[in-house]
Design a protein around this motif. Structure first.
Motif, PDB file in Angstrom:
ATOM      1  N   GLY A  89       8.373 -16.272   7.418  1.00  0.00           N
ATOM      2  CA  GLY A  89       7.125 -16.150   8.161  1.00  0.00           C
ATOM      3  C   GLY A  89       7.372 -15.980   9.648  1.00  0.00           C
ATOM      4  O   GLY A  89       8.422 -16.356  10.173  1.00  0.00           O
ATOM      5  N   GLY A  90       6.399 -15.412  10.322  1.00  0.00           N
ATOM      6  CA  GLY A  90       6.491 -15.192  11.762  1.00  0.00           C
ATOM      7  C   GLY A  90       5.476 -16.031  12.511  1.00  0.00           C
ATOM      8  O   GLY A  90       4.416 -16.388  11.980  1.00  0.00           O
ATOM      9  N   LEU A  91       5.805 -16.349  13.746  1.00  0.00           N
ATOM     10  CA  LEU A  91       4.899 -17.109  14.608  1.00  0.00           C
ATOM     11  C   LEU A  91       4.828 -16.374  15.950  1.00  0.00           C
ATOM     12  O   LEU A  91       5.822 -16.275  16.668  1.00  0.00           O
ATOM     13  N   VAL A  92       3.644 -15.851  16.273  1.00  0.00           N
ATOM     14  CA  VAL A  92       3.430 -15.130  17.527  1.00  0.00           C
ATOM     15  C   VAL A  92       2.686 -16.065  18.470  1.00  0.00           C
ATOM     16  O   VAL A  92       1.551 -16.467  18.187  1.00  0.00           O
ATOM     17  N   VAL A  93       3.301 -16.419  19.575  1.00  0.00           N
ATOM     18  CA  VAL A  93       2.755 -17.470  20.437  1.00  0.00           C
ATOM     19  C   VAL A  93       2.104 -16.883  21.685  1.00  0.00           C
ATOM     20  O   VAL A  93       2.512 -15.832  22.187  1.00  0.00           O
ATOM     21  N   ALA A  94       1.093 -17.579  22.158  1.00  0.00           N
ATOM     22  CA  ALA A  94       0.349 -17.166  23.352  1.00  0.00           C
ATOM     23  C   ALA A  94       0.513 -18.221  24.438  1.00  0.00           C
ATOM     24  O   ALA A  94       0.279 -19.411  24.183  1.00  0.00           O
ATOM     25  N   PHE A 140      -0.403 -17.390  16.252  1.00  0.00           N
ATOM     26  CA  PHE A 140      -0.819 -16.903  14.943  1.00  0.00           C
ATOM     27  C   PHE A 140       0.385 -16.916  14.010  1.00  0.00           C
ATOM     28  O   PHE A 140       1.467 -16.440  14.378  1.00  0.00           O
ATOM     29  N   HIS A 141       0.181 -17.470  12.839  1.00  0.00           N
ATOM     30  CA  HIS A 141       1.229 -17.550  11.822  1.00  0.00           C
ATOM     31  C   HIS A 141       1.046 -16.412  10.823  1.00  0.00           C
ATOM     32  O   HIS A 141      -0.051 -16.204  10.302  1.00  0.00           O
ATOM     33  N   TYR A 142       2.132 -15.669  10.561  1.00  0.00           N
ATOM     34  CA  TYR A 142       2.124 -14.529   9.644  1.00  0.00           C
ATOM     35  C   TYR A 142       3.076 -14.823   8.480  1.00  0.00           C
ATOM     36  O   TYR A 142       4.287 -14.627   8.606  1.00  0.00           O
ATOM     37  N   PRO A 143       2.573 -15.293   7.349  1.00  0.00           N
ATOM     38  CA  PRO A 143       3.464 -15.694   6.255  1.00  0.00           C
ATOM     39  C   PRO A 143       4.195 -14.541   5.587  1.00  0.00           C
ATOM     40  O   PRO A 143       5.186 -14.763   4.880  1.00  0.00           O
ATOM     41  N   HIS A 237      10.916 -20.417  11.940  1.00  0.00           N
ATOM     42  CA  HIS A 237      10.268 -19.133  11.685  1.00  0.00           C
ATOM     43  C   HIS A 237      10.887 -18.055  12.569  1.00  0.00           C
ATOM     44  O   HIS A 237      11.804 -18.322  13.338  1.00  0.00           O
ATOM     45  N   LYS A 238      10.360 -16.868  12.457  1.00  0.00           N
ATOM     46  CA  LYS A 238      10.672 -15.807  13.412  1.00  0.00           C
ATOM     47  C   LYS A 238       9.637 -15.952  14.522  1.00  0.00           C
ATOM     48  O   LYS A 238       8.442 -15.729  14.310  1.00  0.00           O
ATOM     49  N   VAL A 239      10.060 -16.343  15.706  1.00  0.00           N
ATOM     50  CA  VAL A 239       9.137 -16.729  16.774  1.00  0.00           C
ATOM     51  C   VAL A 239       9.271 -15.763  17.950  1.00  0.00           C
ATOM     52  O   VAL A 239      10.381 -15.485  18.415  1.00  0.00           O
ATOM     53  N   TYR A 240       8.142 -15.262  18.398  1.00  0.00           N
ATOM     54  CA  TYR A 240       8.174 -14.414  19.584  1.00  0.00           C
ATOM     55  C   TYR A 240       6.864 -14.518  20.342  1.00  0.00           C
ATOM     56  O   TYR A 240       5.826 -14.907  19.800  1.00  0.00           O
ATOM     57  N   ALA A 241       6.936 -14.165  21.627  1.00  0.00           N
ATOM     58  CA  ALA A 241       5.751 -14.173  22.481  1.00  0.00           C
ATOM     59  C   ALA A 241       4.954 -12.900  22.264  1.00  0.00           C
ATOM     60  O   ALA A 241       5.472 -11.869  21.835  1.00  0.00           O
ATOM     61  N   ALA A 242       3.671 -12.972  22.573  1.00  0.00           N
ATOM     62  CA  ALA A 242       2.757 -11.866  22.289  1.00  0.00           C
ATOM     63  C   ALA A 242       3.152 -10.579  22.997  1.00  0.00           C
ATOM     64  O   ALA A 242       2.846  -9.480  22.514  1.00  0.00           O
ATOM     65  N   ASP A 243       3.846 -10.648  24.127  1.00  0.00           N
ATOM     66  CA  ASP A 243       4.183  -9.420  24.848  1.00  0.00           C
ATOM     67  C   ASP A 243       5.230  -8.579  24.116  1.00  0.00           C
ATOM     68  O   ASP A 243       5.443  -7.411  24.454  1.00  0.00           O
ATOM     69  N   TYR A 244       5.869  -9.129  23.082  1.00  0.00           N
ATOM     70  CA  TYR A 244       6.803  -8.340  22.285  1.00  0.00           C
ATOM     71  C   TYR A 244       6.107  -7.147  21.639  1.00  0.00           C
ATOM     72  O   TYR A 244       6.678  -6.052  21.548  1.00  0.00           O
ATOM     73  N   GLY A 263      16.216 -18.648  13.446  1.00  0.00           N
ATOM     74  CA  GLY A 263      17.386 -19.241  12.830  1.00  0.00           C
ATOM     75  C   GLY A 263      17.845 -18.398  11.658  1.00  0.00           C
ATOM     76  O   GLY A 263      17.131 -17.516  11.172  1.00  0.00           O
ATOM     77  N   THR A 264      19.052 -18.657  11.187  1.00  0.00           N
ATOM     78  CA  THR A 264      19.598 -17.948  10.028  1.00  0.00           C
ATOM     79  C   THR A 264      20.132 -18.963   9.026  1.00  0.00           C
ATOM     80  O   THR A 264      20.462 -20.094   9.394  1.00  0.00           O
TER      81      THR A 264
END
Length: 384
Positions: A89-94, A140-143, A237-244, A263-264
């Protein structure tokens, strides 16, 4: 005397896209050969992080292809051993309320296309990622976001295809008949004869197109990845900021960076991603590395005490309108393209392979390939 072979198709490129084309073509009952100037996953695939993302794509044809590929990757994970498929899952942070509001609008557009997501309030962020920096507005979490080990995935797809494989052989000529239709390829060691040739050559896709007497404006876009020492699972998770998301869609040739931290299973944390158009310049950019490290630390302060053990980089095959070229090239009968995916090739590989295989076999493709036509107007750019 060069060796001659009779095949249904020759696929140029042993990266994950070429391997997926071979896999699905073989499933359609076709006899294929794969040829590459280097080893399996020796280009963009081997320099990737293994991202299988829907979170970074707005509603449109690329997202449709990503959703198809997401479903196919799940199926492949049950069939192919040792690809390190991880549906994390991904986590896009604001960082602030303004960005969070923009993420809501963006996510709602994705929902209509079939993307699953859930808003995470600031007070719940640390339930998902305990080591995230304080003070973020939400996420926002993207499973549906996932990951594979890209080189392993390419190798497993290629092996499962049963294709004839020729590595370390550069294609020097696209063979054509008196009508201009494709009839195979030539390398320094052999001729491979087939009525169809698939250009899955990644950043060299433009070069292959030129050999076939046509044009595809593929440009390389350089990117760096940091690899930390092995750690306990500090990033879940796969975590990135919204500007990505904006960086992915940008047309700028200059250096852009927005940390994607994950992480891996083996322990190291991977930190990408930068983008810049500098041709095939392999010079190490200390500015790019500095930016990535600072941005990753801003998301996860715990990483400030962690050693980076190595750095690697590669070149993403970029097309000016940010969509890959997939399918038959009507300018050269028998020529097909499967390249130009930029940084999304690993995620989009199965859907691409399934579309190409359907075209080769003369069956109905799993989605409408029209937006990816290789002979479309790209709104071309020249290399900076």
């Amino acid at each position: 005397m060069p060796k001659r072979h009779s095949l249904d198709a020759v696929i140029i490129g042993a990266g994950v896209v070429g391997a997926a084309c071979a896999f699905y073509a073989a499933r359609s009952g076709l006899s294929v050969a794969v040829v590459d100037r280097g080893p399996v996953a020796g280009g963009t695939t081997g320099a990737g992080e293994g991202n299988l993302l829907v979170s970074d794509k707005e509603a449109g044809p690329e997202l449709d292809l990503a959703l198809l590929s997401t479903r196919l990757w799940r199926e492949l994970a049950g069939e192919l051993p040792d690809t390190e498929y991880e549906p994390k899952g991904g986590l896009v942070v604001a960082p602030d309320e303004t960005t969070l509001k923009a993420l809501r609008t963006y996510a709602e557009g994705q929902r209509a296309a079939g993307v699953e997501h859930a808003e995470v309030t600031a007070d719940r962020l640390h339930d998902l990622e305990p080591h995230l920096a304080p003070g973020l507005a939400g996420a926002f979490h993207y499973p549906q976001d996932a990951q594979v080990q890209p080189a392993k995935a390419a190798a497993r797809l290629l092996a499962a295809s049963g294709a004839e494989v020729h590595l370390g052989e550069q294609v020097t000529e696209i063979l054509t008949d008196a009508t201009g239709a494709v009839r195979g390829v030539r390398t320094p060691r052999r001729e491979l004869l087939a009525p169809a040739v698939v250009n899955a050559a990644g950043t060299w896709g433009g070069e292959i197109a030129r050999l076939a007497g046509t044009h595809l404006p593929v440009l390389p876009r350089r990117g760096f990845v940091l690899v930390t020492e092995p750690l306990p699972r500090v990033v879940r998770h796969k975590v990135y900021a919204a500007d990505y998301v904006a960086d992915v869609a940008s047309d700028s040739a200059s250096l852009q960076s927005s940390a994607v931290v994950e992480g891996t299973p083996s322990g190291p944390v991977l930190i990408g991603a930068t983008r810049e158009r500098v041709g095939f310049d392999r010079t190490l950019s200390t500015e790019a590395l500095r930016r990535l490290a600072a941005q990753a630390q801003a998301l996860f302060p715990v990483l400030a005490q962690v050693d980076v053990q190595r750095v690697y980089h590669g070149f993403r095959p970029y097309l000016p309108d940010h969509l890959p070229a997939i399918g038959a090239d009507l300018r050269v009968p028998g020529l097909h393209h499967a390249c130009g995916h930029e940084g999304a090739g690993i995620g989009l590989a199965p859907g691409t392979g399934a579309i190409v295989a359907a075209r080769l076999a003369g069956t109905e493709p799993p989605m409408d390939p029209a937006p990816f036509r290789p002979d479309r107007d790209f709104g071309e750019e020249t290399e900076a």
